[in-house]
Design an enzyme around this catalytic site. Structure first.
Site, PDB file in Angstrom:
ATOM      1  N   ARG A 179     -33.734  11.188 -26.710  1.00 26.79           N
ATOM      2  CA  ARG A 179     -32.429  10.901 -27.350  1.00 26.79           C
ATOM      3  C   ARG A 179     -31.369  10.432 -26.355  1.00 26.79           C
ATOM      4  NH1 ARG A 179     -33.703  15.725 -29.887  1.00 26.79           N
ATOM      5  NH2 ARG A 179     -34.565  15.422 -31.972  1.00 26.79           N
ATOM      6  N   LYS A 209     -24.639  -2.543 -24.347  1.00 22.46           N
ATOM      7  CA  LYS A 209     -25.515  -3.073 -25.406  1.00 22.46           C
ATOM      8  C   LYS A 209     -26.913  -3.194 -24.827  1.00 22.46           C
ATOM      9  CE  LYS A 209     -22.947  -6.261 -28.360  1.00 22.46           C
ATOM     10  NZ  LYS A 209     -22.996  -7.708 -28.672  1.00 22.46           N
ATOM     11  N   GLU A 217     -21.531 -17.791 -18.821  1.00 21.34           N
ATOM     12  CA  GLU A 217     -20.968 -16.602 -19.483  1.00 21.34           C
ATOM     13  C   GLU A 217     -19.604 -16.251 -18.874  1.00 21.34           C
ATOM     14  OE1 GLU A 217     -22.289 -15.408 -22.225  1.00 21.34           O
ATOM     15  OE2 GLU A 217     -24.479 -15.307 -22.090  1.00 21.34           O
ATOM     16  N   LYS A 277     -14.609  -8.413 -19.169  1.00 20.81           N
ATOM     17  CA  LYS A 277     -15.586  -7.705 -19.986  1.00 20.81           C
ATOM     18  C   LYS A 277     -15.188  -6.234 -20.133  1.00 20.81           C
ATOM     19  CE  LYS A 277     -19.881  -7.183 -21.805  1.00 20.81           C
ATOM     20  NZ  LYS A 277     -21.242  -7.659 -21.863  1.00 20.81           N
ATOM     21  N   GLU A 314     -18.117  -3.295 -30.990  1.00 24.56           N
ATOM     22  CA  GLU A 314     -18.031  -4.628 -31.603  1.00 24.56           C
ATOM     23  C   GLU A 314     -17.612  -4.609 -33.062  1.00 24.56           C
ATOM     24  OE1 GLU A 314     -21.026  -7.409 -30.190  1.00 24.56           O
ATOM     25  OE2 GLU A 314     -20.821  -8.536 -32.055  1.00 24.56           O
ATOM     26  N   ARG A 335     -14.477  -7.393 -29.566  1.00 23.10           N
ATOM     27  CA  ARG A 335     -15.674  -7.692 -28.763  1.00 23.10           C
ATOM     28  C   ARG A 335     -16.416  -8.931 -29.256  1.00 23.10           C
ATOM     29  NH1 ARG A 335     -19.767  -3.243 -26.027  1.00 23.10           N
ATOM     30  NH2 ARG A 335     -21.153  -4.772 -25.088  1.00 23.10           N
ATOM     31  N   ASN A 375     -18.950 -13.403 -28.175  1.00 26.17           N
ATOM     32  CA  ASN A 375     -19.943 -14.251 -28.842  1.00 26.17           C
ATOM     33  C   ASN A 375     -19.500 -15.711 -28.901  1.00 26.17           C
ATOM     34  OD1 ASN A 375     -21.604 -12.062 -29.336  1.00 26.17           O
ATOM     35  ND2 ASN A 375     -20.570 -11.586 -31.274  1.00 26.17           N
ATOM     36  N   HIS A 403     -21.956 -18.545 -29.111  1.00 24.36           N
ATOM     37  CA  HIS A 403     -23.288 -17.995 -29.330  1.00 24.36           C
ATOM     38  C   HIS A 403     -23.878 -18.287 -30.707  1.00 24.36           C
ATOM     39  CE1 HIS A 403     -22.594 -16.028 -25.536  1.00 24.36           C
ATOM     40  NE2 HIS A 403     -23.751 -15.403 -25.578  1.00 24.36           N
ATOM     41  N   HIS A 432     -27.205 -19.720 -30.005  1.00 25.52           N
ATOM     42  CA  HIS A 432     -28.440 -18.998 -30.338  1.00 25.52           C
ATOM     43  C   HIS A 432     -29.354 -19.858 -31.213  1.00 25.52           C
ATOM     44  CE1 HIS A 432     -27.122 -14.544 -29.610  1.00 25.52           C
ATOM     45  NE2 HIS A 432     -27.765 -15.046 -28.584  1.00 25.52           N
ATOM     46  N   HIS A 445     -30.609 -19.381 -21.701  1.00 28.58           N
ATOM     47  CA  HIS A 445     -29.610 -18.852 -22.636  1.00 28.58           C
ATOM     48  C   HIS A 445     -28.202 -19.420 -22.370  1.00 28.58           C
ATOM     49  CE1 HIS A 445     -27.403 -15.945 -25.063  1.00 28.58           C
ATOM     50  NE2 HIS A 445     -26.671 -15.648 -23.999  1.00 28.58           N
TER      51      HIS A 445
HETATM   52  P1  NAD Z   1     -33.757 -12.591 -16.803  1.00 32.73           P
HETATM   53  O1  NAD Z   1     -33.497 -11.143 -16.750  1.00 32.73           O
HETATM   54  O2  NAD Z   1     -34.996 -13.049 -17.482  1.00 32.73           O
HETATM   55  O3  NAD Z   1     -33.739 -13.159 -15.303  1.00 32.73           O
HETATM   56  C1  NAD Z   1     -34.038 -14.524 -15.067  1.00 32.73           C
HETATM   57  C2  NAD Z   1     -35.150 -14.678 -14.012  1.00 32.73           C
HETATM   58  O4  NAD Z   1     -34.627 -14.374 -12.726  1.00 32.73           O
HETATM   59  C3  NAD Z   1     -36.320 -13.715 -14.206  1.00 32.73           C
HETATM   60  O5  NAD Z   1     -37.512 -14.436 -13.956  1.00 32.73           O
HETATM   61  C4  NAD Z   1     -36.130 -12.683 -13.113  1.00 32.73           C
HETATM   62  O6  NAD Z   1     -37.344 -12.113 -12.662  1.00 32.73           O
HETATM   63  C5  NAD Z   1     -35.519 -13.504 -12.023  1.00 32.73           C
HETATM   64  N1  NAD Z   1     -34.693 -12.782 -11.065  1.00 32.73           N
HETATM   65  C6  NAD Z   1     -33.905 -11.713 -11.292  1.00 32.73           C
HETATM   66  N2  NAD Z   1     -33.208 -11.414 -10.185  1.00 32.73           N
HETATM   67  C7  NAD Z   1     -33.564 -12.292  -9.244  1.00 32.73           C
HETATM   68  C8  NAD Z   1     -33.185 -12.502  -7.881  1.00 32.73           C
HETATM   69  N3  NAD Z   1     -32.226 -11.759  -7.291  1.00 32.73           N
HETATM   70  N4  NAD Z   1     -33.759 -13.520  -7.209  1.00 32.73           N
HETATM   71  C9  NAD Z   1     -34.693 -14.301  -7.801  1.00 32.73           C
HETATM   72  N5  NAD Z   1     -35.087 -14.163  -9.070  1.00 32.73           N
HETATM   73  C10 NAD Z   1     -34.529 -13.161  -9.781  1.00 32.73           C
HETATM   74  O7  NAD Z   1     -32.553 -13.399 -17.494  1.00 32.73           O
HETATM   75  P2  NAD Z   1     -30.960 -13.234 -17.445  1.00 32.73           P
HETATM   76  O8  NAD Z   1     -30.439 -14.618 -17.583  1.00 32.73           O
HETATM   77  O9  NAD Z   1     -30.517 -12.405 -16.316  1.00 32.73           O
HETATM   78  O10 NAD Z   1     -30.641 -12.404 -18.771  1.00 32.73           O
HETATM   79  C11 NAD Z   1     -30.871 -12.921 -20.059  1.00 32.73           C
HETATM   80  C12 NAD Z   1     -30.939 -11.766 -21.029  1.00 32.73           C
HETATM   81  O11 NAD Z   1     -29.700 -11.069 -21.026  1.00 32.73           O
HETATM   82  C13 NAD Z   1     -31.192 -12.176 -22.468  1.00 32.73           C
HETATM   83  O12 NAD Z   1     -32.227 -11.384 -22.986  1.00 32.73           O
HETATM   84  C14 NAD Z   1     -29.889 -11.856 -23.190  1.00 32.73           C
HETATM   85  O13 NAD Z   1     -30.075 -11.484 -24.522  1.00 32.73           O
HETATM   86  C15 NAD Z   1     -29.382 -10.709 -22.361  1.00 32.73           C
HETATM   87  N6  NAD Z   1     -27.935 -10.497 -22.444  1.00 32.73           N
HETATM   88  C16 NAD Z   1     -27.506  -9.239 -22.754  1.00 32.73           C
HETATM   89  C17 NAD Z   1     -26.148  -8.980 -22.835  1.00 32.73           C
HETATM   90  C18 NAD Z   1     -25.686  -7.580 -23.123  1.00 32.73           C
HETATM   91  O14 NAD Z   1     -24.493  -7.377 -23.317  1.00 32.73           O
HETATM   92  N7  NAD Z   1     -26.573  -6.631 -23.134  1.00 32.73           N
HETATM   93  C19 NAD Z   1     -25.209 -10.000 -22.584  1.00 32.73           C
HETATM   94  C20 NAD Z   1     -25.683 -11.265 -22.262  1.00 32.73           C
HETATM   95  C21 NAD Z   1     -27.050 -11.503 -22.192  1.00 32.73           C
HETATM   96 ZN    ZN Z   2     -24.805 -14.709 -23.897  1.00 32.13          ZN
END
Ligand code: NAD
Ligand code: ZN
Length: 351
Positions: A127, A149, A191, A225, A235, A239, A243, A246, A250, A263
């Protein structure tokens, strides 16, 4: 140090902010080299599950391991497709196998995918146990690591199963971005620009300097943020501005993104449709050019509409859309599907 000449790193940046959420408040430490001393902010005196995807550089995992006397490491295949039920279950089962108790903690080290997945494991194991986030992509350092999130995807429904589970602390070390590709850095910067366009004109101006001051951009973005999350943790209102871009972004990501776009690149496309001032749009387009962002592809309106209509953020008849008329300000408008269709018909570049 970063290998791209038009980034620059301000001398030394040490900054600690608190996300003020009453009993769920937590610190965010932004410091070059912070990863070398995680005890400053993480209680490592217990069992720690270090969770990371397989492409996060090995040396980073080693640095964290060496500072956690009682740890185990769980790696999973990199990429969005790991944010699924099976991977989630596998990680939870490993936590059970390692006899994790309610007093133990999960440390995520990786990008947004790692943070979302490991955070959801932390949210649901017994939990909810302590969760620390060490973001290693620019996108995660400016956006996803803060705010609580956490989620997984089901089929093409992004983040459809998840929770709000605030981290105990977030540790941001801009130096560890040096192994990230230029494209991934620019992807994350979108972003930040999003937060500047809606909330902080000076952040937009940072994108127009001769060189990009990455730590400053991280700091300003996280500050936006933080404030948004403090005012609307779950949200229900404000918040939603995060988006911006997005809804259509998306849809493009779902329809055309899997192999072609990241993304942030899709969000950049999505924002163009709702920048309501032509001079501002020109300004944003020149920033996109500097960031080598891809142009909006030819799209099929019916396909994009089908994605928009099944996006979980859509309420029955309307969608909350964020619009920007002047940098640093926003409006939220409820739009009908018909109105969004008209926007798609008009196109992203229309004068
Ligand atoms: P990701 O986590 O897939 O990372 C991108 C690539 O970079 C991966 O292959 C990873 O292994 C590599 N990588 C990570 N750190 C590295 C480093 N220091 N050096 C070299 N390579 C490295 O993608 P992302 O763009 O970081 O995140 C996208 C995700 O985030 C999506 O799933 C999206 O939905 C989510 N997201 C969440 C929120 C939230 O509020 N929770 C907000 C925005 C996006
Ligand atoms: Zn985003």
């Amino acid at each position: 140090m970063n290998r791209f000449s038009w980034y620059h790193y301000s001398e030394v940046l040490i900054m600690q902010m608190i996300v003020n959420l009453k009993d769920k408040s937590y610190p965010i430490l932004i410091e070059q080299g912070a990863i070398l001393d995680i005890k400053k902010i993480i209680d490592t005196d217990r069992k720690i599950a270090i969770i990371s995807d397989e492409q996060v550089p090995e040396y980073l995992i080693g640095i964290i391991k060496s500072q956690c006397p009682n740890h185990f490491v769980l790696r999973f295949p990199q990429g969005e497709t790991s944010k699924n039920f099976q991977q989630y279950e596998e990680l939870l089962r490993k936590c059970i196998e390692h006899d994790m108790t309610r007093k133990d903690a999960i440390v995520a080290i990786g990008g947004g995918v790692t943070g979302d997945l490991a955070g959801f494991v932390a949210a649901s194991y017994m939990r909810g146990i302590d969760f620390y986030n060490i973001p290693t992509t620019l996108l995660a350092q400016v956006d996803s690591s803060v705010g609580g999130k956490v989620a997984i995807d089901v089929d093409s429904y992004k983040n459809i199963i998840g929770a709000f589970h605030q981290p105990k602390a977030v540790l941001i070390d801009p130096n560890i971005l040096s192994t990230l590709s230029r494209r991934q850095i620019h992807n994350g910067l979108v972003e930040s620009l999003k937060m500047g366009l809606t909330c902080d004109v000076q952040l937009v101006e940072l994108f127009e300097q001769d060189t990009l001051d990455i730590p400053q951009i991280i700091e300003r973005s996280i500050n936006v943020k933080r404030q948004v999350v403090e005012q609307d943790e779950k949200e229900s209102g404000l918040r939603k501005i995060l988006n911006f871009g997005h809804t259509i972004g998306h849809a493009i990501e779902g329809a055309y993104g899997l192999d072609s776009y990241l993304h942030g690149e899709c969000v950049a496309m999505g924002m163009l449709f709702f920048i309501e001032d032509q001079p501002l749009k020109e300004r944003v387009l020149s920033i996109y050019k500097r960031l080598d962002l891809p142009k909006v592809p030819d799209y099929d309106i019916d396909i994009l509409m089908s994605y928009i209509q099944h996006d979980k953020k859509s309420s029955a008849q309307t969608v909350s859309i964020v619009k920007v008329r002047q940098a640093g300000t926003f409006e939220i408008e409820e739009m009908t599907y018909e109105q969004i269709r008209n926007v798609l018909e008009r196109g992203p570049y229309e004068k």
